[in-house]
Write an enzyme that holds these catalytic residues in place. Structure first.
Site, PDB file in Angstrom:
ATOM      1  N   VAL A 194       1.150  -0.945  -0.160  1.00 53.48           N
ATOM      2  CA  VAL A 194      -0.106   0.840  -0.093  1.00 53.48           C
ATOM      3  C   VAL A 194       1.128   1.362  -0.427  1.00 53.48           C
ATOM      4  O   VAL A 194       1.097   1.949  -0.921  1.00 53.48           O
ATOM      5  CB  VAL A 194      -1.059   0.210   1.227  1.00 53.48           C
ATOM      6  CG1 VAL A 194      -1.778   1.277   1.419  1.00 53.48           C
ATOM      7  CG2 VAL A 194      -1.839  -1.332   1.242  1.00 53.48           C
ATOM      8  N   HIS A 455     -28.821   8.618 -10.982  1.00 58.22           N
ATOM      9  CA  HIS A 455     -28.355   8.792 -12.571  1.00 58.22           C
ATOM     10  C   HIS A 455     -27.801  10.714 -12.669  1.00 58.22           C
ATOM     11  O   HIS A 455     -28.538  11.562 -12.498  1.00 58.22           O
ATOM     12  CB  HIS A 455     -28.898   8.658 -13.385  1.00 58.22           C
ATOM     13  CG  HIS A 455     -28.937   8.642 -14.393  1.00 58.22           C
ATOM     14  ND1 HIS A 455     -26.959   8.011 -15.535  1.00 58.22           N
ATOM     15  CD2 HIS A 455     -28.859   9.675 -15.976  1.00 58.22           C
ATOM     16  CE1 HIS A 455     -27.262   7.847 -16.586  1.00 58.22           C
ATOM     17  NE2 HIS A 455     -28.263   9.424 -17.268  1.00 58.22           N
TER      18      HIS A 455
HETATM   19  P1  NAD Z   1       2.400  -3.640   3.384  1.00 57.36           P
HETATM   20  O1  NAD Z   1       2.326  -4.772   3.819  1.00 57.36           O
HETATM   21  O2  NAD Z   1       1.197  -3.156   2.067  1.00 57.36           O
HETATM   22  O3  NAD Z   1       3.494  -3.656   1.964  1.00 57.36           O
HETATM   23  C1  NAD Z   1       4.301  -4.215   1.927  1.00 57.36           C
HETATM   24  C2  NAD Z   1       4.717  -4.739   0.327  1.00 57.36           C
HETATM   25  O4  NAD Z   1       6.230  -5.127   0.854  1.00 57.36           O
HETATM   26  C3  NAD Z   1       4.584  -6.194   0.493  1.00 57.36           C
HETATM   27  O5  NAD Z   1       3.875  -6.824  -1.054  1.00 57.36           O
HETATM   28  C4  NAD Z   1       5.466  -7.657   1.111  1.00 57.36           C
HETATM   29  O6  NAD Z   1       5.024  -8.456  -0.295  1.00 57.36           O
HETATM   30  C5  NAD Z   1       6.214  -6.588   0.072  1.00 57.36           C
HETATM   31  N1  NAD Z   1       7.454  -6.885   1.169  1.00 57.36           N
HETATM   32  C6  NAD Z   1       8.275  -7.259   1.844  1.00 57.36           C
HETATM   33  N2  NAD Z   1       9.545  -7.858   2.666  1.00 57.36           N
HETATM   34  C7  NAD Z   1      10.000  -7.819   1.994  1.00 57.36           C
HETATM   35  C8  NAD Z   1      11.310  -7.947   1.078  1.00 57.36           C
HETATM   36  N3  NAD Z   1      12.425  -7.323   1.166  1.00 57.36           N
HETATM   37  N4  NAD Z   1      11.932  -7.387  -0.076  1.00 57.36           N
HETATM   38  C9  NAD Z   1      10.955  -6.633  -1.189  1.00 57.36           C
HETATM   39  N5  NAD Z   1       9.366  -7.365  -0.502  1.00 57.36           N
HETATM   40  C10 NAD Z   1       9.021  -7.225   0.490  1.00 57.36           C
HETATM   41  O7  NAD Z   1       2.790  -3.083   3.956  1.00 57.36           O
HETATM   42  P2  NAD Z   1       3.089  -1.082   3.703  1.00 57.36           P
HETATM   43  O8  NAD Z   1       3.562  -0.730   2.446  1.00 57.36           O
HETATM   44  O9  NAD Z   1       4.794  -0.991   4.407  1.00 57.36           O
HETATM   45  O10 NAD Z   1       1.962  -0.113   4.608  1.00 57.36           O
HETATM   46  C11 NAD Z   1       2.301  -0.758   5.966  1.00 57.36           C
HETATM   47  C12 NAD Z   1       0.972  -0.509   6.647  1.00 57.36           C
HETATM   48  O11 NAD Z   1       0.159   0.713   6.632  1.00 57.36           O
HETATM   49  C13 NAD Z   1      -0.369  -1.612   5.802  1.00 57.36           C
HETATM   50  O12 NAD Z   1      -0.709  -3.409   5.965  1.00 57.36           O
HETATM   51  C14 NAD Z   1      -1.979  -0.826   5.443  1.00 57.36           C
HETATM   52  O13 NAD Z   1      -2.382  -1.650   6.586  1.00 57.36           O
HETATM   53  C15 NAD Z   1      -1.497   0.458   6.276  1.00 57.36           C
HETATM   54  N6  NAD Z   1      -1.188   1.598   5.431  1.00 57.36           N
HETATM   55  C16 NAD Z   1      -2.919   1.591   4.639  1.00 57.36           C
HETATM   56  C17 NAD Z   1      -3.296   2.234   3.630  1.00 57.36           C
HETATM   57  C18 NAD Z   1      -4.290   2.740   2.904  1.00 57.36           C
HETATM   58  O14 NAD Z   1      -4.993   2.367   3.972  1.00 57.36           O
HETATM   59  N7  NAD Z   1      -4.264   3.106   1.834  1.00 57.36           N
HETATM   60  C19 NAD Z   1      -1.936   3.412   3.291  1.00 57.36           C
HETATM   61  C20 NAD Z   1      -0.903   3.093   3.525  1.00 57.36           C
HETATM   62  C21 NAD Z   1      -0.131   2.162   4.360  1.00 57.36           C
END
Ligand code: NAD
Ligand code: FAD
Length: 476
Positions: A194, A455
């Site tokens: 995200v 609409h």
């Molecule tokens: P996330 O869990 O959304 O994404 C992390 C990503 O990093 C995943 O796709 C994961 O597979 C990947 N990843 C993990 N380890 C890795 C590595 N070593 N190398 C490459 N990729 C790797 O977490 P985030 O983006 O850090 O955000 C944290 C949290 O903050 C989110 O879970 C969300 O709950 C919250 N958030 C929400 C919003 C929203 O609601 N719009 C916006 C920003 C953040």
């Protein structure tokens, strides 16, 4: 004698400040302890969400989207703008003004509701006959307070890669990604989740070449597969993000003013050069300095405060909510848990249904969903019917110049009960509410199909997706 409260909340983010306000509304003498200081070194309520999360990121997304519109979308309306340029300092100042208004607003809400606001780090000190002693420490000074009930709402912190600690100059966490004072020419983003997608979108629209390196083999695997597929297409072809999946980042080194990122992909070692790197690989629950051990508060194997379905910990009259406990790390989930624990302390029967927490990703187009994905239903062997309708066929979306995406509704094959709704498209963040309400009321797709939708409006796409479940769309 320490000052005594009915409810002491540790953490002033969306979970904690809402819990404190609701507890005070219910007549409890309430204190909220928070230790966040902003970049100017001033205490600032609202936690991650208001200071370095939801609110500032949405401010920058809006600014950068306006820049994108001026440069690439206004022409179609006959609006000619020559030499549009972005003044990053003004953009950041606008963001900070919004943040300051909202964080100051929480202080005002505390005053209005007579919540005692204590700045410092709150740590359990001891269990007493009448609750808990919590010490509040700031700048070497400590005072103790006594709470009959304690709500832990200490949130989360960004995870760093073990070989690349954050310095918020070259290797950036969320706070750094929201405060870049100039547009980097080449921006690397580790993690296409995200934050990676939202912050990657901001800086891409402002002119950076943005490459996302994602560890998982697929893109956006938490989302419905059809949404993830459409998103990947739009983000790469239209926005110009470079997204690599199945990548294992092994090193990040700085030399001669640039970052060199080493990674393995498809069995080969590769290297890429960037000017800045955002690391957004998830967040970890924050229990540092909480003094959990002093009172025997259970922390689970993943570092979360262990709670039951009602946010009760293993300790009598101690609750925990928000990012520091299981469930999605989302501000609205934290807030609703805050309300629920305050009401439970008051003897009411509040409950938060984690099955119907909406997710939103504020990219362009936006992504939003609630409930089950198609792949999860398939894997679980649930029989369902799916209906999908594109924004392309919707008058309002065409007038907005936002025809990409669709609404997809999944309903139980036998009962027609809605099991999941997935949106990629304009204002998905707003549209998803109809689905949340419908699901909370156990609605069927037929219910949505028979409700009058204005609409022309984007909500008609939800209506048509419901009709599509029964294969009777009207406009395609
Ligand atoms: P996330 O869990 O959304 O994404 C992390 C990503 O990093 C995943 O796709 C994961 O597979 C990947 N990843 C993990 N380890 C890795 C590595 N070593 N190398 C490459 N990729 C790797 O977490 P985030 O983006 O850090 O955000 C944290 C949290 O903050 C989110 O879970 C969300 O709950 C919250 N958030 C929400 C919003 C929203 O609601 N719009 C916006 C920003 C953040
Ligand atoms: P936090 O907001 O983390 O607040 C915890 C507070 O407690 C902090 O102020 C912290 O300093 C303080 N604290 C910690 N320990 C102590 C202690 N011992 N004593 C005193 N104080 C302490 N969610 C959404 O729903 N929508 C979004 O659009 C969204 N965008 C985001 C964008 C970014 C860049 C990030 C990083 C997150 C985003 N989130 C979003 C997630 C959202 O910010 C969190 O889910 C939410 O802030 C969690 O609230 P919380 O109250 O549990 O914790």
């Amino acid at each position: 004698m320490p000052q005594a409260f009915d409810v002491v909340v540790i953490g002033g983010g969306p979970g904690g400040y809402v819990a404190a306000i609701r507890a005070a509304q219910l007549g409890f003498k309430t204190a909220c302890i928070d230790n966040f200081k902003n970049a100017a070194g001033k205490p600032s309520l609202g936690g991650t969400c208001l200071n370095v999360g939801c609110i500032p990121s949405k401010a920058l997304l809006e600014s950068s989207e306006n820049f994108e519109r001026v440069r690439h979308k206004f022409g179609a309306h006959g609006i000619a703008v020559t030499q549009a340029r972005i003044d990053v300092a003004t953009m950041l100042a606008r963001k900070q003004k919004i943040v300051d208004q909202f964080t100051g607003g929480i202080a005002g809400l505390f005053r209005k509701n007579k919540v005692a606001s204590l700045h410092g780090t709150g740590a359990f000190k001891a269990k007493t006959s009448d609750g808990y002693t919590v010490e509040v420490t700031d700048a070497g000074k400590t005072e103790a307070v006594q709470g009959k009930h304690v709500v832990v709402a200490t949130g989360s912190v960004p995870r760093a890669l073990p070989f690349a600690p954050f310095d918020n100059d070259a290797i950036l966490d969320n706070a750094g990604a929201l405060a870049l004072s100039e547009v980097p020419k080449r921006l690397g983003v580790i993690g296409a989740g995200v934050i990676g997608l939202e912050m990657g979108s901001v800086w891409r629209r402002l002119g950076s070449e943005v490459t996302l390196l994602e560890a998982l083999p697929g893109f956006l695997q938490a989302a419905d597969e059809a949404v993830a597929k459409e998103a990947l297409k739009v983000f790469t072809r239209e926005l110009g993000l470079v997204i690599r999946t199945g990548v294992q980042v092994t090193r990040i080194e700085q030399s001669a003013g640039q970052m060199s990122v080493g990674f393995a992909a498809e069995g080969k070692d590769e290297q890429a050069e960037f000017d800045r790197v955002i690391v957004a690989v998830g967040r970890a629950p924050n229990t540092a300095g909480l003094g959990a051990e002093a009172v025997g508060l259970d922390i689970d194997a993943r570092g979360f405060v262990a709670v039951d379905a009602h946010c009760r910990t293993n300790l009598a009259n101690v609750f925990a909510i928000g990012d520091v406990v299981r469930g999605p790390m989302l501000a609205h989930k934290a807030m609703e848990e805050g309300v629920a624990v305050a009401e439970r302390i008051a003897g009411q029967a509040a409950h938060v249904n984690l099955d119907h927490v909406p997710w939103v990703i504020y990219t362009s187009p936006e992504i939003a969903w609630v409930g089950r994905t198609e792949q999860s239903l398939r894997e679980a062997g649930v029989r369902y019917r799916a209906g999908q309708f594109p924004f392309m066929a919707n008058g309002r979306a065409r007038a907005l110049g936002e025809p990409a995406g669709f609404v997809k509704m999944l309903a139980d094959e036998q009962t027609d009960r809605i099991l999941g709704v997935h949106i990629i498209g304009p204002f998905a963040s707003e549209l998803i509410s109809e689905a949340v309400v419908a699901m909370e009321f156990d609605a069927s797709s037929e219910d949505i199909a028979r409700i009058v939708h204005a609409h022309p409006s984007l909500a008609e796409v939800m209506h048509e997706a419901a009709l599509a479940v029964d294969k009777r769309t009207l406009h395609i």
